[in-house]
Design a protein around this motif. Structure first.
Motif, mmCIF file in Angstrom:
data_model
loop_
_atom_site.group_PDB
_atom_site.id
_atom_site.type_symbol
_atom_site.label_atom_id
_atom_site.label_comp_id
_atom_site.label_asym_id
_atom_site.label_seq_id
_atom_site.Cartn_x
_atom_site.Cartn_y
_atom_site.Cartn_z
ATOM 1 N N LEU A 151 91.196 84.636 96.619
ATOM 2 C CA LEU A 151 91.339 83.442 97.466
ATOM 3 C C LEU A 151 92.242 82.409 96.807
ATOM 4 O O LEU A 151 93.078 81.781 97.469
ATOM 5 N N LEU A 159 99.545 77.144 99.930
ATOM 6 C CA LEU A 159 99.792 75.750 99.540
ATOM 7 C C LEU A 159 101.287 75.481 99.349
ATOM 8 O O LEU A 159 101.769 74.380 99.601
ATOM 9 N N LYS A 200 97.354 83.748 105.814
ATOM 10 C CA LYS A 200 96.084 83.107 106.157
ATOM 11 C C LYS A 200 95.062 84.152 106.618
ATOM 12 O O LYS A 200 93.876 84.036 106.325
ATOM 13 N N HIS A 236 93.747 85.806 103.589
ATOM 14 C CA HIS A 236 92.868 84.838 102.919
ATOM 15 C C HIS A 236 91.503 84.793 103.632
ATOM 16 O O HIS A 236 90.455 84.779 102.984
ATOM 17 N N GLY A 244 87.881 85.781 102.488
ATOM 18 C CA GLY A 244 86.900 84.702 102.652
ATOM 19 C C GLY A 244 85.609 85.181 103.301
ATOM 20 O O GLY A 244 84.524 84.724 102.945
ATOM 21 N N GLN A 290 83.586 75.360 100.091
ATOM 22 C CA GLN A 290 84.794 76.135 100.417
ATOM 23 C C GLN A 290 84.508 77.120 101.550
ATOM 24 O O GLN A 290 85.336 77.312 102.436
ATOM 25 N N GLY A 342 86.267 76.613 105.000
ATOM 26 C CA GLY A 342 87.173 77.743 105.249
ATOM 27 C C GLY A 342 86.891 78.397 106.598
ATOM 28 O O GLY A 342 87.816 78.726 107.335
ATOM 29 N N ASP A 390 92.651 77.318 112.998
ATOM 30 C CA ASP A 390 94.034 77.677 112.672
ATOM 31 C C ASP A 390 94.425 79.009 113.287
ATOM 32 O O ASP A 390 95.519 79.169 113.818
ATOM 33 N N ARG A 417 89.948 68.769 112.724
ATOM 34 C CA ARG A 417 90.012 69.679 111.579
ATOM 35 C C ARG A 417 90.570 69.020 110.310
ATOM 36 O O ARG A 417 90.348 69.524 109.207
ATOM 37 N N HIS A 425 88.765 71.185 101.914
ATOM 38 C CA HIS A 425 89.108 72.528 101.419
ATOM 39 C C HIS A 425 90.146 72.418 100.295
ATOM 40 O O HIS A 425 90.053 73.127 99.290
ATOM 41 N N PHE A 454 89.361 73.092 96.305
ATOM 42 C CA PHE A 454 90.116 74.078 95.522
ATOM 43 C C PHE A 454 90.372 73.557 94.099
ATOM 44 O O PHE A 454 90.095 74.249 93.120
ATOM 45 N N LEU A 473 87.147 73.225 92.164
ATOM 46 C CA LEU A 473 86.633 74.547 91.785
ATOM 47 C C LEU A 473 87.403 75.096 90.579
ATOM 48 O O LEU A 473 86.808 75.653 89.652
#
Ligand code: HEM
Length: 247
Positions: free
Chosen positions: A28, A36, A52, A55, A59, A132, A136, A143, A187, A194, A198, A201
């Motif tokens: 992830l 990013l 995505k 990901h 996820g 997350q 997510g 999205d 959103r 998120h 990141f 984390l």
């Protein structure tokens, strides 16, 4: 001189969770870093959707594994349960004070499960992982229109005459303009959490690895290999402090 003894500590449920989680988080983070920097890397819209989607699929495994760990904390072995995981319980504040005092005095008390400082780290890590996962899943819906929220998001923003099931990302002609703008506003805080999650984390994982290595180098207890074998090799008998750490 005290003898060493092998103690079974981490059950199979904890070990599987831990290593599946490590693999998922690595995946992830790696894909997240590319997302990013997608503009700087010149990634096309199709490329973004692919990144995505990958990901999100990682996820899903990550989120299911995390859910499984939360359930295991109710039903797993003694050292996997909430009262051994979190910095809570009647005996905890005193155990923390004693542990910190012992460290300051140059001692290295050994624990079967987590030491009192380790429990704070576990609580922070679990909280960040959960944040997350939740944010997510919301982003996956808003999205990419992917489960679990994608279908209701698509229903809410499809333009008149467009079948919501046919909505695809980056196709503004298929969306109702106002409903889409409202959804993007809804959103926005999830994107922000998120993103900050990141970085937090990354910091927490760095601190966790450093703490495990330092604790093992100074106090022994083969903490790293115990997460593979489930067994710690500790001094026998363990000090009372170890027992006091549990409520
Ligand atoms: C350890 C867990 C996770 C980490 C470290 C992580 C990291 C990231 C990063 C760095 C980004 C780019 C942020 C940006 O562009 O502003 C991102 C975006 C995204 N993440 Fe995650 N993620 C995690 C978990 C998840 C999960 C569980 C899901 C869903 C199942 C998910 C879905 C998404 C989606 C859909 C995006 C794109 C958001 C956008 O459009 O900007 N992530 N993630």
């Amino acid at each position: 001189m005290r003898q060493l003894r092998t103690y079974p500590v981490w059950d199979a449920g904890v070990r599987w969770f831990h290593w599946i989680n490590v693999i998922c988080v690595l995946g992830l983070v790696a894909v997240g870093v590319v997302i990013l920097n997608d503009r700087a890397l010149g990634v096309s819209n199709d490329g973004k959707v692919l990144l995505k989607t990958v990901h999100v699929w990682i996820g899903y495994v990550f989120a299911l594994n995390l859910c499984w760990r939360l359930v295991w904390a109710f039903v797993g072995g003694a050292h996997s349960r909430w009262h051994e995981l979190l910095p809570v319980g009647r005996g905890y504040p005193a155990a923390l004070r004693r542990y910190v005092a012992a460290l300051r005095a140059g001692e290295h008390p050994q624990y079967l499960g987590h030491n009192p400082l380790g429990r704070i780290a576990v609580a922070v890590l679990l909280f960040l992982l959960l944040a997350q996962a939740v944010t997510g899943l919301v982003l996956a819906g808003t999205d990419l229109f992917m489960p679990p929220f994608g279908a209701s998001i698509a229903n809410g923003i499809a333009a008149a005459g467009v079948d919501p099931r046919t909505l695809v990302p980056y196709a503004p002609e298929m969306y109702d303009k106002d409903a889409y703008a409202a959804m993007r506003a809804m959103r926005a805080p999830f994107v922000r959490i998120h993103g900050y999650g990141f970085y937090c984390l990354l910091f927490a994982i760095g601190a966790h690895i450093a703490a495990v290595v330092i604790t093992e180098v100074r106090g022994g207890g083969n903490l790293v290999s115990a997460m593979f074998t489930g067994k710690k090799i500790l001094r026998a008998p363990l000090s009372d402090q170890t027992k006091d750490a549990s409520p």
